[in-house]
Design an enzyme around this catalytic site. Structure first.
Site, PDB file in Angstrom:
ATOM      1  N   ASN A  86       3.073   3.003  -3.861  1.00  0.00           N
ATOM      2  CA  ASN A  86       2.179   2.893  -5.021  1.00  0.00           C
ATOM      3  C   ASN A  86       0.924   3.699  -4.693  1.00  0.00           C
ATOM      4  OD1 ASN A  86       0.504   2.176  -7.100  1.00  0.00           O
ATOM      5  ND2 ASN A  86       0.399  -0.013  -6.579  1.00  0.00           N
TER       6      ASN A  86
ATOM      7  N   LYS B  37      -1.510   4.394  -6.534  1.00  0.00           N
ATOM      8  CA  LYS B  37      -2.708   3.904  -7.249  1.00  0.00           C
ATOM      9  C   LYS B  37      -3.486   5.091  -7.835  1.00  0.00           C
ATOM     10  CE  LYS B  37      -2.542  -0.194  -4.376  1.00  0.00           C
ATOM     11  NZ  LYS B  37      -3.230  -1.307  -3.768  1.00  0.00           N
TER      12      LYS B  37
ATOM     13  N   HIS C 218       0.844  -5.686 -11.306  1.00  0.00           N
ATOM     14  CA  HIS C 218       0.166  -5.526 -10.019  1.00  0.00           C
ATOM     15  C   HIS C 218      -1.114  -6.363 -10.035  1.00  0.00           C
ATOM     16  CE1 HIS C 218      -1.952  -3.786  -6.652  1.00  0.00           C
ATOM     17  NE2 HIS C 218      -0.780  -3.390  -6.220  1.00  0.00           N
TER      18      HIS C 218
ATOM     19  N   GLU D 223      -3.970  -5.728  -9.181  1.00  0.00           N
ATOM     20  CA  GLU D 223      -5.137  -4.992  -9.700  1.00  0.00           C
ATOM     21  C   GLU D 223      -5.117  -4.969 -11.230  1.00  0.00           C
ATOM     22  OE1 GLU D 223      -4.370  -1.586  -7.238  1.00  0.00           O
ATOM     23  OE2 GLU D 223      -4.753  -2.887  -5.517  1.00  0.00           O
TER      24      GLU D 223
ATOM     25  N   GLU E 171       3.085  -9.726  -3.372  1.00  0.00           N
ATOM     26  CA  GLU E 171       1.917  -9.088  -2.758  1.00  0.00           C
ATOM     27  C   GLU E 171       0.757 -10.079  -2.731  1.00  0.00           C
ATOM     28  OE1 GLU E 171       2.143  -4.518  -3.162  1.00  0.00           O
ATOM     29  OE2 GLU E 171       1.266  -5.266  -4.998  1.00  0.00           O
TER      30      GLU E 171
ATOM     31  N   GLY F 275      -4.767  -3.921   0.876  1.00  0.00           N
ATOM     32  CA  GLY F 275      -5.847  -3.008   1.230  1.00  0.00           C
ATOM     33  C   GLY F 275      -6.846  -3.592   2.213  1.00  0.00           C
TER      34      GLY F 275
ATOM     35  N   SER G 139      -0.695  -4.246   3.085  1.00  0.00           N
ATOM     36  CA  SER G 139      -0.976  -3.691   4.412  1.00  0.00           C
ATOM     37  C   SER G 139       0.276  -3.449   5.253  1.00  0.00           C
ATOM     38  CB  SER G 139      -1.981  -4.577   5.164  1.00  0.00           C
ATOM     39  OG  SER G 139      -3.201  -4.643   4.440  1.00  0.00           O
TER      40      SER G 139
HETATM   41  P1  13P Z   1      -1.827  -1.687   0.715  1.00  0.00           P
HETATM   42  O1  13P Z   1      -0.512  -1.300   1.334  1.00  0.00           O
HETATM   43  O2  13P Z   1      -2.849  -0.589   0.734  1.00  0.00           O
HETATM   44  O3  13P Z   1      -2.337  -2.983   1.270  1.00  0.00           O
HETATM   45  O4  13P Z   1      -1.541  -1.936  -0.851  1.00  0.00           O
HETATM   46  C1  13P Z   1      -0.475  -2.739  -1.218  1.00  0.00           C
HETATM   47  C2  13P Z   1      -0.270  -2.612  -2.667  1.00  0.00           C
HETATM   48  O5  13P Z   1      -1.097  -3.034  -3.462  1.00  0.00           O
HETATM   49  C3  13P Z   1       0.934  -1.918  -3.147  1.00  0.00           C
HETATM   50  O6  13P Z   1       1.125  -2.096  -4.503  1.00  0.00           O
END
Ligand code: 13P
Length: 250
Positions: free
Chosen positions: A9, A11, A95, A97, A167, A173, A213
């Site tokens: 992803n 983003k 997601h 976010e 997740e 992140g 992560s």
């Molecule tokens: P990270 O791997 O940067 O923690 O992000 C995970 C994520 O949100 C994938 O959709």
């Protein structure tokens, strides 16, 4: 049989040159065989370029979001038809976010998932608890409520187009990963929850990815767990070598 999947992803991180460069590097680094499906999710304006670059490779280009509406006065939105017209057949929905920053509700996410499924798309549906919910022991019910509200209107047949991505918000992140045991415990719980509603066959066939992560240094032990069928990778998917190393963890 459920599939192993490693999806990147990206983003809101790559402009057109970066998108083209990253996909080209991933293609260069692809090993002869992989034991998983490989997907990448660039930003909407670059899907077509990425899709074209992915032709005749095992990489599937997928979208990060889609509207539940068919067309019309929805400024700034992108429809299922638009995605499909540039070759996209899989979309990430829900997601954290989107849920937390853009306040997409369970109802809205259910509508998005339903619309995408009815139009033949595959949906990677994300779920996950906040740190506070885990600390207070509410993580299981938070996650199962997200699944129930988002996906339990679908039929067992429609569930064939669903991939789940667990997740935990506190692991996204942050550099902090759920332990392989925590991931397994949640994935097992999710699979049982799906089995109770749709039966064992549906539950056994749904791929459940872990995200938060994941790096090449921890992917092997996370993917080794029996109910973890792959990963949804953020930061580490922005580097071709580390992304391919994660895919090789299967
Ligand atoms: P990270 O791997 O940067 O923690 O992000 C995970 C994520 O949100 C994938 O959709």
């Amino acid at each position: 049989m459920r599939k192993n999947i490693v999806a990147g992803n990206w983003k809101m991180n790559c402009d057109l040159p970066m998108t083209q460069d990253l996909i080209a590097k991933i293609i260069t680094e692809l090993p002869d065989t992989l034991n998983c499906e490989l997907m990448v999710a660039p930003s909407h304006p670059f899907l077509y370029a990425a899709f074209n670059a992915s032709l005749e490779t095992p990489i599937e280009v997928i979208a990060q979001n889609v509207s539940q509406h068919e067309n019309g006065a929805f400024t700034g939105e992108v429809s299922i038809d638009m995605l499909q017209s540039v070759g996209i057949q899989t979309v990430i929905i829900g997601h954290s976010e989107r849920r937390n920053t853009f306040l997409e509700s369970d109802q809205e996410l259910a509508e998005k998932a339903k619309a995408a499924i009815e139009n033949g798309m595959r949906v990677i549906f994300c779920i996950g608890e906040h740190l506070e919910q885990r600390k207070t022991g509410n993580h299981f019910e938070t996650v199962t409520a997200q699944i129930e509200k988002g996906l339990f209107d679908l039929t067992a047949k429609e569930w064939k187009q669903i991939v789940l991505a667990y997740e935990p918000v506190w692991a996204i992140g942050t550099g902090e990963t759920a332990s392989p045991e925590q991931a397994q415990e949640m994935h097992e719980h999710i699979r049982k929850f799906v089995a109770d509603k749709y039966g064992d066959k549906t539950a056994q066939n749904v791929s459940i990815l872990y995200g938060g992560s994941v790096k090449s240094s921890n992917a092997t032990e996370i993917f080794a767990k029996p109910d973890v069928d792959g990963g949804l990778i953020g930061g580490a998917s922005l580097d071709a070598t580390s992304f391919i190393d994660i895919a090789k963890a299967f």
